[in-house]
Design a protein around this motif. Sequence first.
Motif, short mmCIF file in Angstrom:
data_model
loop_
_atom_site.label_atom_id
_atom_site.label_comp_id
_atom_site.label_asym_id
_atom_site.label_seq_id
_atom_site.Cartn_x
_atom_site.Cartn_y
_atom_site.Cartn_z
N THR A 161 1.02 -1.40 0.13
CA THR A 161 -0.06 -0.10 -0.14
C THR A 161 0.84 1.18 0.08
N MET A 162 0.13 2.39 0.14
CA MET A 162 0.98 3.68 0.14
C MET A 162 1.77 3.68 1.42
N THR A 163 1.57 2.86 2.48
CA THR A 163 2.21 3.04 3.75
C THR A 163 3.63 2.57 3.57
N GLU A 164 3.71 1.55 2.62
CA GLU A 164 4.90 0.93 2.28
C GLU A 164 5.60 1.75 1.46
N VAL A 165 5.03 2.46 0.36
CA VAL A 165 5.46 3.15 -0.62
C VAL A 165 6.22 4.52 0.06
N THR A 166 5.37 5.04 0.99
CA THR A 166 6.06 6.26 1.65
C THR A 166 6.90 6.02 2.73
N ARG A 167 6.96 4.92 3.19
CA ARG A 167 8.13 4.55 4.26
C ARG A 167 9.31 4.57 3.48
N ALA A 168 9.38 3.76 2.43
CA ALA A 168 10.44 3.54 1.75
C ALA A 168 11.12 5.24 1.18
N ILE A 169 10.16 5.85 0.56
CA ILE A 169 10.65 7.16 0.33
C ILE A 169 11.28 7.96 1.41
N ALA A 170 10.59 8.25 2.57
CA ALA A 170 11.32 8.75 3.77
C ALA A 170 12.64 8.04 4.37
N ALA A 171 12.59 6.79 4.34
CA ALA A 171 13.98 6.19 4.65
C ALA A 171 15.08 6.68 3.58
N PHE A 172 14.86 7.00 2.38
CA PHE A 172 15.77 7.31 1.42
C PHE A 172 16.08 8.88 1.78
N GLU A 173 14.85 9.75 2.09
CA GLU A 173 15.14 11.14 2.50
C GLU A 173 16.06 11.19 3.67
N ARG A 174 16.04 10.24 4.85
CA ARG A 174 16.47 10.23 5.96
C ARG A 174 18.14 10.07 5.87
N THR A 175 18.37 9.74 4.62
CA THR A 175 19.87 9.41 4.28
C THR A 175 20.41 10.75 3.74
N ILE A 176 19.54 11.91 3.25
CA ILE A 176 20.07 12.90 2.78
C ILE A 176 20.27 14.18 3.84
N VAL A 177 21.38 13.89 4.49
CA VAL A 177 21.85 14.72 5.59
C VAL A 177 23.21 15.63 5.22
N ALA A 178 23.26 16.65 5.46
CA ALA A 178 24.61 17.16 5.12
C ALA A 178 25.25 18.19 6.07
N GLY A 179 26.30 17.82 6.67
CA GLY A 179 26.89 19.17 7.91
C GLY A 179 28.27 19.55 7.01
#
Lengths: 384, 362
Positions: free
Chosen positions: A170-188
């Motif tokens: 469902t969209m729950t799995e789709v959005t969880r995967a997208i969010a997991a990817f976005e949580r790797t886009i961090v930069a300091g």
Amino acid sequence: MRIERKAAVVVLAALIAALSALAADTAGGGPPLGLPPVPVPAHNPQSEAKVALGKKLFHDKRFSSTGEVACANCHDATKAFTDSPLAVSEGIRKLNGTRNAPTVINAAYMKTQFWDGRSPDLEDQALHPFLNPVEMGLKNHDPILKIVRKDKDYAKAFQDVFGKSGDAITMTEVTRAIAAFERTIVAGNSPFDRWYFGGEPTALNESQKRGFDLFVNKGRCVSCHRVEQTQAVFTDGRFHNVGVGINAIQGDVPGLAKEFLKAQATLAEVDVKVLGDKRTSELGRFAVSRGFDDLGSFKTPTLRNIAVTAPYMHDGSLKTLREVIVHYNNGGVTKEGDRVNDFLSGGIRPLNLTDAEIDDLVALMEALTSPEFAAAPAAAAAAK
Amino acid sequence: MTDRMSSVDRRSFLKTAGAAAAATTLPISLVELAFADPAQNFTFAYISDAHIQHIAGTRFVRNWDRGLIRAVAETNLLTPAPDFVMFGGDLAQLGTKAELDHGAEMLSKLNAKLYCVMGEHDYYLDLGEYWSKLFGPQHYSFDHKGVHFVVLNSILTTDDWTYKRWPTAEQRMLEMAGLDNPNGSPFMVGEKQRAWLAGDLAKVGKDTPVVVFSHSPIQKIYKGWNFWTDDAEQVQALLKPFKTPTVVYGHVHQIQYNQIDNITFHSVMATAWPWPYPESYAQAKAELNFPKMTVPMNRADPFFERDATGWQTMDVAGGRPTLKYNLYNNTNRVVGFDPRIGMPADSAYQDPAKRIPPQTHY
């Protein structure tokens, strides 16, 4: 001489050791210099396979009505995850929204998502652009589910990551995967971080150092763009009316506000209304909360990588960092002497910064770019 | 001391009030059932204590300007619109023409009909002369949807202090503008105005809801800050024959409410700045008569320049206003008369267990 050289070698060795330790730490999931650990919700733990799946979904153009728009169109990795230099985003059939695409970099630290905070987290946020008529333009999420359930690669990935197949996806799995990817886009790791948190005295030049003094004192920037003892996300996560956007529609506020005061709109309705009509967009957080406090207010954005994400403000109406600082220096109006809007947040007031002081603040902003985004086009343009 | 609470054991009151708050939110519907034809219910807005302050030339203190501008703009957004707007006094800081004109210009943007109350900061420069040119009489009454409203000028004082004590009008104004000033003088409604009030009320049926607007509290809370009206008891005596008299006052820049016999008291917020509660002031302890039922506001967050200021709307059902406080960057509050305990109560925070603890102050 000999001793000095030896000492220099020792220092250099120590520095290299420290840098490698840092790199190892980052690779091992630790946060980059200047940032706290990424908050990860218990219901959506990170995994390499999930991040890879999220990345694939993020770039898939089939999830739009025309097959031309993916998340990555407006959040382009080569443009520091924005669509710089566009003022407002461009969706299907070149339709324009009303707001400047916020970078995905460090969005994982935000307490709410979207400029008006209408979404509580990255998972929920990912649901909405698919359906917005001026973004990806789908009528509902079914076309996405149809693809991910049938496509062989997706089917395998969803099975591997979530243990689910067919209608169970469902969209729950789709959005969880997208969010997991976005949580790797961090930069300091910006020059500022190396100077302030890393104790490297030469990481900033003198103008940038003066800029930081102005940032925390006379310029009052730090009140909202927070810097803490050990980390700096450069946002308070709150909403403020800083006199952008709403200044141009002051006469229309009563009519526009009344529509929301009469009946509570659902967040999905708010999504369509605020991106579909520029004047409605300028109500800001009010369209979500219906609180007078929030009229014309937008979320404090991070300042990290600001030099590579022009133009600025929620509507992309200010082209340069200098214009932004002049706007604040004028007490919440872009052109000195213009009418201040009635709902301006209390903290916004004239700053009496000199031209040289404005230059120093701009210089500081340019020290907030992470090395991995220093080559983004806007940075290249600014360097010219 | 006429504070009704003084005769009631504090613990038993809190228990009663807590139970009431736990049972329901503010029983506005009960008030309607008991007293009124719901069709007669109406709302008005109340803005107060703007303290517009002139610096020089065309410059005024920006923070006070922004507070009033914002309250006016927000009042204009109320849906449905209020029947009228009250301004509760202290439009100016030092009563000058420049300040009163500047404030009047901001108030002129209100969509609804405006009624004004005189404050001491408006009065003591020219004894209300210019204010009256702008806003009309200093005391008056009007009827609206079955409620009799009275506006008093409660910030008068003795003739000796007013006319004989000070070499200049400017000094007189400055002396009255300060707190803890031994040169100040207690406020009073005065004999002449009380006689007018007695005559005005004589024409009103005793069942008619009466709401009095004054700048100072028509009760005695703390003299050093003029949270005080010297002839409060005499004015209260004129109100007591009525079934549901209410007094709404400004001046204190904080939420207060009280019940003295059958008279209900409510204060309104300032748009300019908050005052601390007088009980926090060491010198006040000895002579303080602060209403015990009042749940104080939580301490302002210094990050927000407008926190602990605000404005309010009042829903009038059955003649008793229920105050809805619009508090910037803070939790809005609702305070109204609760017929089951016979006194005003906060809809959410009357129960001590439900209060928002104040921030720790370092």
